[in-house]
Design a protein around this motif. Structure first.
Motif, mmCIF file in Angstrom:
data_model
loop_
_atom_site.group_PDB
_atom_site.id
_atom_site.type_symbol
_atom_site.label_atom_id
_atom_site.label_comp_id
_atom_site.label_asym_id
_atom_site.label_seq_id
_atom_site.Cartn_x
_atom_site.Cartn_y
_atom_site.Cartn_z
ATOM 1 N N THR A 110 0.815 -1.224 0.000
ATOM 2 C CA THR A 110 0.000 0.000 0.000
ATOM 3 C C THR A 110 0.843 1.265 0.000
ATOM 4 O O THR A 110 0.397 2.305 -0.453
ATOM 5 N N GLN A 137 7.748 -5.520 -5.220
ATOM 6 C CA GLN A 137 6.761 -4.456 -5.315
ATOM 7 C C GLN A 137 5.491 -5.085 -5.872
ATOM 8 O O GLN A 137 5.511 -5.649 -6.951
ATOM 9 N N ARG A 138 4.428 -5.013 -5.075
ATOM 10 C CA ARG A 138 3.157 -5.581 -5.517
ATOM 11 C C ARG A 138 2.203 -4.463 -5.892
ATOM 12 O O ARG A 138 2.478 -3.306 -5.632
ATOM 13 N N ASP A 139 1.102 -4.815 -6.502
ATOM 14 C CA ASP A 139 0.100 -3.815 -6.821
ATOM 15 C C ASP A 139 -0.748 -3.548 -5.573
ATOM 16 O O ASP A 139 -0.542 -4.157 -4.531
ATOM 17 N N GLY A 140 -1.681 -2.612 -5.676
ATOM 18 C CA GLY A 140 -2.529 -2.278 -4.543
ATOM 19 C C GLY A 140 -2.066 -1.057 -3.785
ATOM 20 O O GLY A 140 -2.397 -0.869 -2.616
ATOM 21 N N HIS A 141 -1.284 -0.200 -4.435
ATOM 22 C CA HIS A 141 -0.780 1.005 -3.778
ATOM 23 C C HIS A 141 -1.926 1.915 -3.380
ATOM 24 O O HIS A 141 -2.876 2.107 -4.133
ATOM 25 N N ARG A 146 6.652 4.566 -4.782
ATOM 26 C CA ARG A 146 7.163 3.493 -5.631
ATOM 27 C C ARG A 146 8.644 3.314 -5.331
ATOM 28 O O ARG A 146 9.342 4.254 -4.995
ATOM 29 N N THR A 150 13.861 -2.451 -7.475
ATOM 30 C CA THR A 150 12.964 -3.557 -7.126
ATOM 31 C C THR A 150 13.575 -4.868 -7.590
ATOM 32 O O THR A 150 14.086 -4.956 -8.702
ATOM 33 N N THR A 153 8.556 -7.542 -9.399
ATOM 34 C CA THR A 153 7.235 -6.928 -9.352
ATOM 35 C C THR A 153 6.208 -8.039 -9.500
ATOM 36 O O THR A 153 6.359 -8.905 -10.367
ATOM 37 N N THR A 155 1.930 -9.117 -9.477
ATOM 38 C CA THR A 155 0.512 -8.799 -9.469
ATOM 39 C C THR A 155 -0.167 -9.906 -8.667
ATOM 40 O O THR A 155 -0.100 -11.075 -9.054
ATOM 41 N N GLN A 157 -3.750 -10.767 -6.044
ATOM 42 C CA GLN A 157 -5.093 -10.306 -5.714
ATOM 43 C C GLN A 157 -5.114 -9.713 -4.306
ATOM 44 O O GLN A 157 -4.233 -9.982 -3.478
ATOM 45 N N SER A 158 -6.117 -8.905 -4.028
ATOM 46 C CA SER A 158 -6.203 -8.214 -2.741
ATOM 47 C C SER A 158 -6.345 -9.175 -1.563
ATOM 48 O O SER A 158 -6.005 -8.821 -0.436
#
Length: 177
Positions: A110, A137-141, A146, A150, A153, A155, A157-158
């Protein structure tokens, strides 16, 4: 809800990601002898130790000791989640004023942990700049934060988590309970 399978990234894979971070970090540091590393507890300290050893071996002009931050009291959700098991006080064995601080964490999600860490760093002084290095580094920021360097990276799920087993340098991606 369908349960997602767990994925375990083995030691050679994870150390390969870490080793791949050394060259970009060397470029980021350049000849800046004011550079010092600070790891965010828990996983960021382990990643920081690994990277500090590799950078030192590669001849990077970095401070020989790793700083460690316990950001528990700096979290913006402290009032709602409270204090988790105590992992010890922060230790920054060098002056941060006018230094290039390389902040290290295991997973950037986040952005809230990194924001809390930067708040704590400024309690120690005013660095010349802060750069961020993360293993994953995952998504969901949720914040515009950033990493500068890294290892990987992802992707996810939440409803999934990413957890570093630092003793074995393995990474597990699983489903939250």
């Amino acid at each position: 809800m369908t349960e997602l399978p767990s994925t375990l990234y083995d030691t050679p894979t994870v150390t390969g990601w870490l080793d791949g971070m050394v060259e970009p970090l060397m470029s980021l540091i350049g000849n800046d002898s004011s550079t010092a590393l600070i790891g965010i507890r828990r996983g960021g300290v382990d990643v920081g130790r690994y990277l500090l050893d590799k950078l030192t071996l590669a001849g990077a002009p970095v401070h020989a000791e790793l700083g460690e931050l316990n950001i528990a009291f700096y979290r913006d959700d402290f009032s709602s989640v409270g204090l988790h098991p105590v992992v010890g006080p922060s230790q920054v064995p060098f002056d941060v004023d006018n230094r290039h601080i390389l902040l290290v964490d295991d997973v950037l999600g986040t952005g809230r942990t990194v924001r809390a860490a930067m708040n704590e760093i400024f309690d120690y002084g005013r660095p010349a700049r802060i750069s961020l290095a993360v293993l994953v580094q995952r998504d969901g920021h949720e914040l515009p934060i950033r990493a500068d360097v890294t290892g990987q990276t992802m992707t996810v799920q939440s409803n999934q988590y990413i957890d570093l087993d630092a003793d074995n340098m393995q990474l597990n991606v699983g489903q939250k309970a």
